[in-house]
Design an enzyme around this catalytic site. Structure first.
Site, mmCIF file in Angstrom:
data_model
loop_
_atom_site.group_PDB
_atom_site.id
_atom_site.type_symbol
_atom_site.label_atom_id
_atom_site.label_comp_id
_atom_site.label_asym_id
_atom_site.label_seq_id
_atom_site.Cartn_x
_atom_site.Cartn_y
_atom_site.Cartn_z
ATOM 1 N N ASN A 7 0.850 -1.192 0.000
ATOM 2 C CA ASN A 7 0.000 0.000 0.000
ATOM 3 C C ASN A 7 0.886 1.244 0.000
ATOM 4 O O ASN A 7 1.722 1.422 0.900
ATOM 5 C CB ASN A 7 -0.888 -0.046 1.251
ATOM 6 N N HIS A 10 0.896 6.160 1.983
ATOM 7 C CA HIS A 10 1.662 7.077 2.838
ATOM 8 C C HIS A 10 2.745 7.832 2.091
ATOM 9 O O HIS A 10 3.229 8.855 2.570
ATOM 10 C CB HIS A 10 2.185 6.346 4.074
ATOM 11 N N HIS A 43 -5.755 3.592 -1.494
ATOM 12 C CA HIS A 43 -7.084 3.889 -0.953
ATOM 13 C C HIS A 43 -7.452 5.291 -1.423
ATOM 14 O O HIS A 43 -6.841 6.275 -0.997
ATOM 15 C CB HIS A 43 -7.026 3.814 0.580
ATOM 16 N N ARG A 45 -9.654 8.038 -0.965
ATOM 17 C CA ARG A 45 -10.635 8.468 0.038
ATOM 18 C C ARG A 45 -11.518 9.588 -0.504
ATOM 19 O O ARG A 45 -11.088 10.374 -1.346
ATOM 20 C CB ARG A 45 -9.908 8.974 1.290
ATOM 21 N N ARG A 49 -7.367 12.779 0.896
ATOM 22 C CA ARG A 49 -6.313 13.270 1.774
ATOM 23 C C ARG A 49 -4.918 12.790 1.367
ATOM 24 O O ARG A 49 -3.939 13.409 1.708
ATOM 25 C CB ARG A 49 -6.590 12.905 3.236
ATOM 26 N N HIS A 50 -4.841 11.658 0.680
ATOM 27 C CA HIS A 50 -3.509 11.243 0.206
ATOM 28 C C HIS A 50 -3.536 10.878 -1.291
ATOM 29 O O HIS A 50 -3.071 11.643 -2.119
ATOM 30 C CB HIS A 50 -2.882 10.146 1.086
ATOM 31 N N GLU A 70 -8.767 0.328 -2.746
ATOM 32 C CA GLU A 70 -9.599 0.349 -1.536
ATOM 33 C C GLU A 70 -10.507 1.553 -1.628
ATOM 34 O O GLU A 70 -10.050 2.649 -1.974
ATOM 35 C CB GLU A 70 -8.726 0.536 -0.300
ATOM 36 N N THR A 100 -6.852 6.141 10.113
ATOM 37 C CA THR A 100 -6.745 5.078 9.126
ATOM 38 C C THR A 100 -8.018 4.244 9.267
ATOM 39 O O THR A 100 -8.845 4.540 10.120
ATOM 40 C CB THR A 100 -5.469 4.234 9.369
ATOM 41 N N THR A 101 -8.182 3.217 8.407
ATOM 42 C CA THR A 101 -9.405 2.412 8.486
ATOM 43 C C THR A 101 -9.465 1.747 9.861
ATOM 44 O O THR A 101 -8.567 0.999 10.230
ATOM 45 C CB THR A 101 -9.388 1.335 7.376
ATOM 46 N N GLU A 151 -10.783 -9.676 3.251
ATOM 47 C CA GLU A 151 -9.511 -9.339 3.889
ATOM 48 C C GLU A 151 -9.790 -9.253 5.385
ATOM 49 O O GLU A 151 -10.588 -8.430 5.832
ATOM 50 C CB GLU A 151 -8.972 -8.009 3.359
ATOM 51 N N HIS A 190 -3.553 -4.908 7.820
ATOM 52 C CA HIS A 190 -3.691 -3.730 8.671
ATOM 53 C C HIS A 190 -2.797 -3.843 9.905
ATOM 54 O O HIS A 190 -2.934 -4.787 10.679
ATOM 55 C CB HIS A 190 -5.130 -3.460 9.118
ATOM 56 N N GLY A 191 -1.887 -2.892 10.008
ATOM 57 C CA GLY A 191 -1.011 -2.813 11.180
ATOM 58 C C GLY A 191 0.122 -3.832 11.194
ATOM 59 O O GLY A 191 0.855 -3.916 12.179
ATOM 60 N N GLY A 212 1.188 -1.559 4.369
ATOM 61 C CA GLY A 212 1.560 -0.232 3.897
ATOM 62 C C GLY A 212 2.501 0.501 4.832
ATOM 63 O O GLY A 212 3.698 0.609 4.577
HETATM 64 N N1 PXP Z 1 -5.846 -3.236 4.420
HETATM 65 C C1 PXP Z 1 -6.778 -2.265 4.489
HETATM 66 C C2 PXP Z 1 -8.186 -2.611 4.144
HETATM 67 C C3 PXP Z 1 -6.439 -0.957 4.859
HETATM 68 O O1 PXP Z 1 -7.377 -0.003 4.918
HETATM 69 C C4 PXP Z 1 -5.075 -0.661 5.121
HETATM 70 C C5 PXP Z 1 -4.680 0.736 5.466
HETATM 71 O O2 PXP Z 1 -4.846 1.571 4.373
HETATM 72 C C6 PXP Z 1 -4.143 -1.699 5.026
HETATM 73 C C7 PXP Z 1 -4.550 -2.988 4.705
HETATM 74 C C8 PXP Z 1 -2.693 -1.481 5.282
HETATM 75 O O3 PXP Z 1 -2.518 -1.154 6.632
HETATM 76 P P1 PXP Z 1 -1.111 -0.655 7.154
HETATM 77 O O4 PXP Z 1 -0.833 0.648 6.480
HETATM 78 O O5 PXP Z 1 -1.325 -0.530 8.635
HETATM 79 O O6 PXP Z 1 -0.109 -1.704 6.789
#
Ligand code: PXP
Length: 242
Positions: A7, A10, A43, A45, A49-50, A70, A100-101, A151, A190-191, A212
């Site tokens: 992703n 950022h 993503h 949005r 924003r990005h 996304e 973030t989401t 996911e 995510h994370g 990401g």
């Molecule tokens: N998956 C989804 C659905 C997300 O919204 C995000 C954040 O944009 C990610 C994965 C990636 O998350 P991270 O940036 O924490 O790795």
């Protein structure tokens, strides 16, 4: 092997901090692919924003592997997806104030709206994934309304430590196994970072991971010395020597 979707949101966040041309998420995506990424995620949005519409347009032209968009299940976004044709769309919940989401989609409450969105996107030949919490009822509902993939949200797993993290890992494992048994292609994300990814990557049946922030964060640091050296060289070349 489990696939890696990178992703690049950022990178765009840093660009938008100055509203300038750099760093370009398109350049970052190309380098990520050269580094072995199996796909690129952005993503788009509602508040832009990005990632910007132009990023999606150019990425669609240059990304030869999986481009994952996304987005929220709104009319505006569905029309953009239909026009730009990413390889897949991941529907996510979106709140303006969030950093973030924050959580998975409430698929049960939004069932009818999501079903309609999934149909419209799939009719254009685009695969649809739903970003959901590790919950069996949410997985069942995702399949019922026609999603190709899910996911599984690993955000809580990434935030906690110790016993809670082990419990959450078990919940994610159960969700992946159940989802795969229902015939859904199953991803997670995510994370995730360099310290917590391995237990998730080793879950049997998992198709891919979407990561990401941690990769972009590391890229900033591993590139810092070279970036400074290159600037020093320019300054040295131009400096007046007495
Ligand atoms: N998956 C989804 C659905 C997300 O919204 C995000 C954040 O944009 C990610 C994965 C990636 O998350 P991270 O940036 O924490 O790795």
């Amino acid at each position: 092997m489990v696939l890696l979707g990178v992703n690049v949101d950022h990178v765009a966040t840093v660009r938008q901090a100055r509203r300038t041309f750099e760093p370009d998420p398109v350049f970052a995506a190309v380098l990520a692919i050269l580094g072995g990424a199996d796909g690129i995620t952005i993503h788009l949005r509602e508040d832009r924003r990005h990632i910007q519409d132009r990023d999606l347009r150019i990425l669609r032209e240059v990304v030869p592997c999986e481009l994952n968009l996304e987005m929220a299940a709104t009319d505006e976004m569905i029309n953009i997806a239909i026009k730009e044709k990413p390889d897949m769309v991941t529907l996510v919940p979106e709140k303006r104030q969030e950093m973030t989401t924050e959580g998975g989609l409430n698929v049960i409450e939004l069932k009818e709206q999501l079903k309609e969105a999934i149909k419209r996107i799939k009719d254009m030949g685009i695969s649809v994934s739903l970003f959901i919490n590790p919950s069996r009822p949410d997985i069942e509902c995702s399949r019922e309304i026609g999603a190709d993939m899910v996911e599984i949200h690993t955000g809580f797993y990434s935030e906690v430590k110790g016993k809670l993290q082990i419990q959450e890992l078990e919940r994610i494992k159960d969700a992946v196994t159940y989802s795969v048994s229902l015939g859904l292609l199953t991803n997670a994300g995510h994370g995730l970072n360099y310290y917590n990814v391995k237990p998730i990557a080793s879950i049997k049946g998992l198709r891919g991971l979407y990561i990401g922030h941690s990769i972009i964060s590391r890229a900033v640091l591993v590139g810092m010395e070279r970036a400074v050296r290159e600037m020093k060289t320019l300054i040295k070349e131009a400096s007046f020597h007495v």
